[in-house]
Design a protein around this motif. Structure first.
Motif, PDB file in Angstrom:
ATOM      1  N   SER A 156       0.803  -1.226   0.000  1.00 29.53           N
ATOM      2  CA  SER A 156       0.000   0.000   0.000  1.00 29.53           C
ATOM      3  C   SER A 156       0.834   1.274   0.000  1.00 29.53           C
ATOM      4  N   ASP A 157       2.140   1.156   0.222  1.00 24.50           N
ATOM      5  CA  ASP A 157       2.981   2.346   0.160  1.00 24.50           C
ATOM      6  C   ASP A 157       3.021   2.952  -1.241  1.00 24.50           C
ATOM      7  N   THR A 158       2.683   2.151  -2.246  1.00 31.95           N
ATOM      8  CA  THR A 158       2.654   2.663  -3.619  1.00 31.95           C
ATOM      9  C   THR A 158       1.227   2.955  -4.094  1.00 31.95           C
ATOM     10  N   SER A 159       0.258   2.820  -3.202  1.00 37.42           N
ATOM     11  CA  SER A 159      -1.147   3.000  -3.601  1.00 37.42           C
ATOM     12  C   SER A 159      -1.419   4.400  -4.136  1.00 37.42           C
ATOM     13  N   LEU A 160      -0.940   5.414  -3.431  1.00 39.26           N
ATOM     14  CA  LEU A 160      -1.230   6.781  -3.855  1.00 39.26           C
ATOM     15  C   LEU A 160      -0.658   7.053  -5.240  1.00 39.26           C
ATOM     16  N   VAL A 161       0.554   6.574  -5.500  1.00 36.67           N
ATOM     17  CA  VAL A 161       1.168   6.760  -6.820  1.00 36.67           C
ATOM     18  C   VAL A 161       0.320   6.086  -7.893  1.00 36.67           C
ATOM     19  N   ASP A 162      -0.119   4.847  -7.617  1.00 35.92           N
ATOM     20  CA  ASP A 162      -0.911   4.115  -8.606  1.00 35.92           C
ATOM     21  C   ASP A 162      -2.280   4.759  -8.823  1.00 35.92           C
ATOM     22  N   VAL A 163      -2.899   5.194  -7.741  1.00 41.89           N
ATOM     23  CA  VAL A 163      -4.202   5.844  -7.864  1.00 41.89           C
ATOM     24  C   VAL A 163      -4.080   7.110  -8.706  1.00 41.89           C
ATOM     25  N   LYS A 164      -3.049   7.896  -8.463  1.00 39.79           N
ATOM     26  CA  LYS A 164      -2.853   9.107  -9.254  1.00 39.79           C
ATOM     27  C   LYS A 164      -2.647   8.789 -10.731  1.00 39.79           C
ATOM     28  N   ARG A 165      -1.943   7.685 -11.013  1.00 38.97           N
ATOM     29  CA  ARG A 165      -1.763   7.281 -12.412  1.00 38.97           C
ATOM     30  C   ARG A 165      -3.114   6.974 -13.056  1.00 38.97           C
ATOM     31  N   SER A 166      -3.945   6.248 -12.329  1.00 37.41           N
ATOM     32  CA  SER A 166      -5.273   5.917 -12.850  1.00 37.41           C
ATOM     33  C   SER A 166      -6.114   7.172 -13.054  1.00 37.41           C
ATOM     34  N   VAL A 167      -6.100   8.044 -12.063  1.00 32.45           N
ATOM     35  CA  VAL A 167      -6.874   9.278 -12.137  1.00 32.45           C
ATOM     36  C   VAL A 167      -6.399  10.135 -13.315  1.00 32.45           C
ATOM     37  N   ASP A 168      -5.101  10.305 -13.436  1.00 32.24           N
ATOM     38  CA  ASP A 168      -4.557  11.139 -14.514  1.00 32.24           C
ATOM     39  C   ASP A 168      -4.913  10.570 -15.883  1.00 32.24           C
ATOM     40  N   TYR A 169      -4.849   9.245 -16.012  1.00 28.23           N
ATOM     41  CA  TYR A 169      -5.187   8.623 -17.290  1.00 28.23           C
ATOM     42  C   TYR A 169      -6.652   8.863 -17.631  1.00 28.23           C
ATOM     43  N   LEU A 170      -7.535   8.655 -16.662  1.00 25.15           N
ATOM     44  CA  LEU A 170      -8.968   8.841 -16.920  1.00 25.15           C
ATOM     45  C   LEU A 170      -9.275  10.303 -17.237  1.00 25.15           C
ATOM     46  N   LYS A 171      -8.654  11.223 -16.524  1.00 24.39           N
ATOM     47  CA  LYS A 171      -8.876  12.646 -16.805  1.00 24.39           C
ATOM     48  C   LYS A 171      -8.422  13.001 -18.211  1.00 24.39           C
ATOM     49  N   SER A 172      -7.335  12.381 -18.656  1.00 28.13           N
ATOM     50  CA  SER A 172      -6.830  12.651 -20.003  1.00 28.13           C
ATOM     51  C   SER A 172      -7.754  12.098 -21.082  1.00 28.13           C
ATOM     52  N   ASN A 173      -8.681  11.235 -20.662  1.00 31.38           N
ATOM     53  CA  ASN A 173      -9.634  10.649 -21.607  1.00 31.38           C
ATOM     54  C   ASN A 173     -11.054  11.125 -21.366  1.00 31.38           C
ATOM     55  N   GLY A 174     -11.193  12.274 -20.716  1.00 32.90           N
ATOM     56  CA  GLY A 174     -12.494  12.920 -20.655  1.00 32.90           C
ATOM     57  C   GLY A 174     -13.320  12.704 -19.403  1.00 32.90           C
ATOM     58  N   TYR A 175     -12.744  12.015 -18.408  1.00 32.58           N
ATOM     59  CA  TYR A 175     -13.479  11.813 -17.158  1.00 32.58           C
ATOM     60  C   TYR A 175     -13.193  12.955 -16.183  1.00 32.58           C
ATOM     61  N   SER A 176     -14.112  13.147 -15.227  1.00 30.01           N
ATOM     62  CA  SER A 176     -13.951  14.193 -14.215  1.00 30.01           C
ATOM     63  C   SER A 176     -13.840  13.562 -12.832  1.00 30.01           C
ATOM     64  N   ILE A 177     -13.198  14.268 -11.912  1.00 35.60           N
ATOM     65  CA  ILE A 177     -13.060  13.810 -10.535  1.00 35.60           C
ATOM     66  C   ILE A 177     -14.041  14.586  -9.651  1.00 35.60           C
TER      67      ILE A 177
END
Length: 310
Positions: free
Chosen positions: A289-310
């Motif tokens: 879980s120490d890498t969870s935040l990094v991975d979550v941000k990667r997922s979020v950034d990818y989805l935002k780049s494809n038209g999703y909102s947070i």
């Protein structure tokens, strides 16, 4: 239509609340906010306290709301039903408490949050064959009847609290494969429960997420997003490794780094005019879980780049 992306404690490896490696729930909320989320799921029963005052305080501090609670239990065993119904009561009492921050209704959203995801689990005879439809044993007609009766009882209890139950097909449970999803759709009317389809679980269990999002558009109240590392996935399936053991090996990966086509998934959601909330859930070992935040941000950034909102 309007879509918002949320988080889940599963991205920090929270599945078994007795796992000694689980990070503190307060840390998960803090990192969920750092990832940019405005909402998160409650997680498995008992991970966040069953105390609305305590939960509300931490949610407000991190500017988060609860998008959904979770039932992740054996839904076949009639002797377990009393316990499951108590879990439903406790969860619903927390997530509907007036002290908790609320999420707005979005354009196209069918029913208001918070939801409660209904997932069947704890069957070794199915877990070992998760993802393998041709090998996994099915319930006979009598056991399926008992199973459906229990599922309906759980959903009706949630409805009594004013919380929308959404049935979540899950690898290793008795609602996993295409035939079982079709049967539960036939046997549990939409006025009793909607669906929460999970793109990663659909793919893991041999189904095309795009096809099934379209097929069950009329029942789709909520969604889970994840991605699948195909190399690890094929190894897990070939060696009959249980679902969460495979997740600990890295079956699930940040969105955009796996085999799922999220451009096609976005197009499918646009086609069916889906509006509402979607939760990222990258299952893993909590020791990672120490890498969870990094991975979550990667997922979020990818989805935002494809038209999703947070």
């Amino acid at each position: 239509m309007s879509i918002r992306i949320c988080g889940a404690p599963g991205c920090w490896g929270i599945e078994d609340i007795n796992n000694p490696h689980n990070p503190p729930w307060t840390k998960v909320l803090e990192e969920a906010r750092k990832a940019g989320y405005n909402a998160i799921e409650l997680g498995p029963y008992g991970y966040l306290p069953i105390d609305a005052d305590v939960v509300a305080k931490e949610l407000e501090k991190n500017e988060l709301a609860i998008v959904a609670g979770t039932i992740f239990q054996d839904l076949l065993d009639e002797n377990n039903l009393k316990h499951v119904l108590k879990c439903v009561d406790d969860i619903c009492n927390v997530i509907t408490d007036k002290k908790l921050p609320k999420l707005p209704m979005l354009e196209g959203q069918k029913v208001p949050t918070p939801y409660i995801t209904i997932m069947d689990w704890y069957h070794d005879e199915r877990d070992i064959w998760s993802g393998q439809s041709e090998k996994a044993p099915r319930l006979n007609a009598n056991k399926w009847k008992i199973f459906v009766k229990n599922v309906i009882a759980v959903c009706e209890r949630a409805n009594a609290h004013g919380v929308r139950p959404v049935i979540h097909p899950h690898a290793g449970g008795y609602i996993e494969f295409a035939d079982e999803i079709e049967k539960i759709a036939d046997d549990v009317p939409y006025d009793i429960a909607g669906f929460c389809l999970d793109t990663g679980h659909l793919y893991y269990s041999g189904m095309d997420p795009v096809k099934y999002i379209k097929k069950y558009a009329d029942r789709l109240d909520y969604l889970h997003f994840k991605d699948v590392n195909d190399e690890v996935y094929k190894k897990v399936i070939s060696q009959n490794i249980k679902f969460f053991d495979g997740c600990a090996m890295g079956t699930m990966c940040p969105i955009g780094q796996g085999n799922l086509d999220y451009v096609a998934i976005k197009n499918a959601l646009d086609e069916i005019n889906y509006g509402g909330y979607i939760t990222i859930e990258q299952e893993r070992d909590p020791r990672d879980s120490d890498t969870s935040l990094v991975d979550v941000k990667r997922s979020v950034d990818y989805l935002k780049s494809n038209g999703y909102s947070i």
